[in-house]
Motif scaffolding. Structure first.
Motif, PDB file in Angstrom:
ATOM      1  N   LYS A  42       3.693   4.854  -7.153  1.00 30.18           N
ATOM      2  CA  LYS A  42       3.257   4.348  -8.462  1.00 30.18           C
ATOM      3  C   LYS A  42       4.157   4.898  -9.562  1.00 30.18           C
ATOM      4  O   LYS A  42       4.603   6.036  -9.509  1.00 30.18           O
TER       5      LYS A  42
ATOM      6  N   LYS B 193       2.385  -0.018  -8.794  1.00 29.52           N
ATOM      7  CA  LYS B 193       3.099   0.180  -7.533  1.00 29.52           C
ATOM      8  C   LYS B 193       4.385  -0.631  -7.562  1.00 29.52           C
ATOM      9  O   LYS B 193       4.369  -1.824  -7.860  1.00 29.52           O
TER      10      LYS B 193
ATOM     11  N   LEU C 194       3.807   1.744  -1.382  1.00 25.73           N
ATOM     12  CA  LEU C 194       4.713   1.907  -2.521  1.00 25.73           C
ATOM     13  C   LEU C 194       4.249   3.025  -3.449  1.00 25.73           C
ATOM     14  O   LEU C 194       3.047   3.191  -3.679  1.00 25.73           O
TER      15      LEU C 194
ATOM     16  N   GLU D  73       0.823  -1.224   0.000  1.00 26.06           N
ATOM     17  CA  GLU D  73       0.000   0.000   0.000  1.00 26.06           C
ATOM     18  C   GLU D  73       0.852   1.267   0.000  1.00 26.06           C
ATOM     19  O   GLU D  73       0.456   2.275  -0.570  1.00 26.06           O
TER      20      GLU D  73
END
Length: 144
Positions: free
Chosen positions: A49, A55, A47, A45
Protein backbone atom coordinates in the motif's frame (compact mmCIF):
# COMPACT_ATOMS: atom_id res chain seq x y z
CA UNK A 1 -9.65 5.19 -1.53
CA UNK A 2 -11.96 4.61 1.42
CA UNK A 3 -14.34 7.44 0.46
CA UNK A 4 -14.84 6.09 -3.08
CA UNK A 5 -16.98 3.30 -4.50
CA UNK A 6 -15.09 0.05 -3.87
CA UNK A 7 -14.27 -1.93 -7.02
CA UNK A 8 -13.32 -5.31 -5.53
CA UNK A 9 -16.36 -7.10 -7.00
CA UNK A 10 -15.73 -5.54 -10.42
CA UNK A 11 -12.14 -6.78 -10.34
CA UNK A 12 -13.31 -10.23 -9.23
CA UNK A 13 -15.73 -10.33 -12.21
CA UNK A 14 -12.96 -9.28 -14.60
CA UNK A 15 -10.90 -12.31 -13.63
CA UNK A 16 -13.90 -14.67 -13.53
CA UNK A 17 -14.79 -13.73 -17.11
CA UNK A 18 -11.22 -14.02 -18.41
CA UNK A 19 -10.61 -10.36 -19.15
CA UNK A 20 -7.42 -8.35 -18.56
CA UNK A 21 -7.22 -5.91 -15.67
CA UNK A 22 -4.94 -2.92 -15.37
CA UNK A 23 -4.58 -0.78 -12.26
CA UNK A 24 -2.99 2.62 -11.69
CA UNK A 25 0.59 2.99 -10.55
CA UNK A 26 1.45 6.49 -9.40
CA UNK A 27 5.00 7.80 -9.57
CA UNK A 28 6.30 9.01 -6.24
CA UNK A 29 8.28 11.97 -7.56
CA UNK A 30 5.84 13.36 -10.16
CA UNK A 31 2.19 13.59 -11.10
CA UNK A 32 2.66 10.76 -13.60
CA UNK A 33 0.50 7.65 -13.59
CA UNK A 34 0.49 4.54 -15.73
CA UNK A 35 -1.87 1.58 -15.92
CA UNK A 36 -0.11 -1.72 -15.29
CA UNK A 37 -1.41 -5.26 -15.53
CA UNK A 38 -2.84 -7.07 -12.56
CA UNK A 39 -2.49 -10.83 -12.94
CA UNK A 40 -4.99 -12.21 -10.42
CA UNK A 41 -6.95 -11.46 -7.26
CA UNK A 42 -4.06 -12.95 -5.28
CA UNK A 43 -1.72 -10.57 -7.08
CA UNK A 44 -3.90 -7.66 -5.90
CA UNK A 45 -3.96 -8.95 -2.32
CA UNK A 46 -0.15 -9.18 -2.24
CA UNK A 47 0.50 -5.61 -3.42
CA UNK A 48 1.98 -3.10 -0.97
CA UNK A 49 0.00 0.00 0.00
CA UNK A 50 1.05 3.57 -0.72
CA UNK A 51 0.96 6.39 1.81
CA UNK A 52 -2.62 7.04 0.53
CA UNK A 53 -3.56 3.45 1.48
CA UNK A 54 -3.84 2.42 -2.20
CA UNK A 55 -2.55 -0.98 -3.28
CA UNK A 56 -0.17 -0.68 -6.20
CA UNK A 57 2.91 -2.43 -7.60
CA UNK A 58 6.28 -0.97 -6.68
CA UNK A 59 7.90 1.17 -9.38
CA UNK A 60 10.66 -1.46 -9.58
CA UNK A 61 8.08 -4.22 -10.24
CA UNK A 62 8.18 -5.01 -13.99
CA UNK A 63 4.60 -4.97 -15.27
CA UNK A 64 2.89 -4.76 -18.62
CA UNK A 65 2.03 -1.12 -19.36
CA UNK A 66 -1.38 -0.74 -21.03
CA UNK A 67 -0.36 2.13 -23.31
CA UNK A 68 2.65 0.20 -24.60
CA UNK A 69 0.74 -3.02 -25.34
CA UNK A 70 -2.47 -2.05 -27.11
CA UNK A 71 -4.27 0.38 -24.84
CA UNK A 72 -7.46 0.12 -22.84
CA UNK A 73 -11.15 -0.29 -23.69
CA UNK A 74 -12.58 0.99 -20.41
CA UNK A 75 -11.24 3.18 -17.60
CA UNK A 76 -12.98 3.64 -14.25
CA UNK A 77 -12.18 7.20 -13.21
CA UNK A 78 -12.34 8.29 -9.56
CA UNK A 79 -13.18 11.76 -8.32
CA UNK A 80 -14.49 13.87 -5.48
CA UNK A 81 -17.48 15.35 -7.33
CA UNK A 82 -19.21 14.96 -10.70
CA UNK A 83 -21.95 16.45 -12.82
CA UNK A 84 -24.43 14.21 -14.62
CA UNK A 85 -22.89 15.26 -17.95
CA UNK A 86 -19.43 13.96 -17.02
CA UNK A 87 -17.51 16.87 -15.57
CA UNK A 88 -15.36 15.74 -12.68
CA UNK A 89 -13.34 17.21 -9.88
CA UNK A 90 -10.38 15.05 -8.94
CA UNK A 91 -8.02 15.35 -6.01
CA UNK A 92 -5.87 18.06 -7.56
CA UNK A 93 -2.80 16.27 -8.93
CA UNK A 94 -4.16 15.71 -12.46
CA UNK A 95 -3.13 12.04 -12.61
CA UNK A 96 -6.20 10.86 -14.50
CA UNK A 97 -6.50 13.94 -16.71
CA UNK A 98 -2.91 13.53 -17.90
CA UNK A 99 -3.29 9.78 -18.32
CA UNK A 100 -6.52 10.08 -20.32
CA UNK A 101 -4.94 12.72 -22.55
CA UNK A 102 -2.06 10.28 -23.23
CA UNK A 103 -4.59 7.50 -23.98
CA UNK A 104 -6.33 9.66 -26.55
CA UNK A 105 -3.00 10.43 -28.21
CA UNK A 106 -1.71 6.84 -28.13
CA UNK A 107 -4.80 4.84 -29.05
CA UNK A 108 -6.71 4.71 -32.32
CA UNK A 109 -9.97 5.01 -30.37
CA UNK A 110 -10.02 6.35 -26.82
CA UNK A 111 -11.18 4.17 -23.94
CA UNK A 112 -14.74 4.57 -22.67
CA UNK A 113 -14.56 6.33 -19.29
CA UNK A 114 -16.93 5.71 -16.38
CA UNK A 115 -17.11 7.34 -12.98
CA UNK A 116 -18.74 5.38 -10.14
CA UNK A 117 -20.19 7.83 -7.64
CA UNK A 118 -22.25 8.09 -4.51
CA UNK A 119 -25.39 10.22 -4.96
CA UNK A 120 -23.89 12.87 -2.66
CA UNK A 121 -21.04 13.37 -5.14
CA UNK A 122 -23.37 14.52 -7.92
CA UNK A 123 -23.51 18.30 -8.10
CA UNK A 124 -25.09 20.76 -10.55
CA UNK A 125 -21.65 22.28 -11.30
CA UNK A 126 -17.99 21.48 -10.60
CA UNK A 127 -15.13 23.80 -11.51
CA UNK A 128 -13.09 22.61 -14.50
CA UNK A 129 -10.46 24.03 -16.83
CA UNK A 130 -8.95 23.19 -20.21
CA UNK A 131 -6.77 20.39 -18.75
CA UNK A 132 -9.71 18.54 -17.19
CA UNK A 133 -10.98 15.53 -19.14
CA UNK A 134 -14.69 14.74 -18.87
CA UNK A 135 -15.86 11.15 -18.39
CA UNK A 136 -18.26 9.49 -20.82
CA UNK A 137 -20.67 8.26 -18.14
CA UNK A 138 -21.31 8.86 -14.44
CA UNK A 139 -23.07 5.98 -12.67
CA UNK A 140 -24.85 6.63 -9.37
CA UNK A 141 -27.99 5.54 -7.54
CA UNK A 142 -30.91 7.85 -8.36
CA UNK A 143 -33.00 9.60 -5.73
CA UNK A 144 -35.90 7.49 -4.51
Amino acid sequence: MDDEIQTDEIIRNIFQTGKCCFIPRYSTNSSDMEMVRLHSLQDLENLPKTKWNIKQPLESDERENALLTGGLDLVLVPGLAFTVDGRRMGRGKGYYDAFLARCRAAQRSPPFTVALAFRQQILPHVPTDDNDVNVDRVLFAPDN
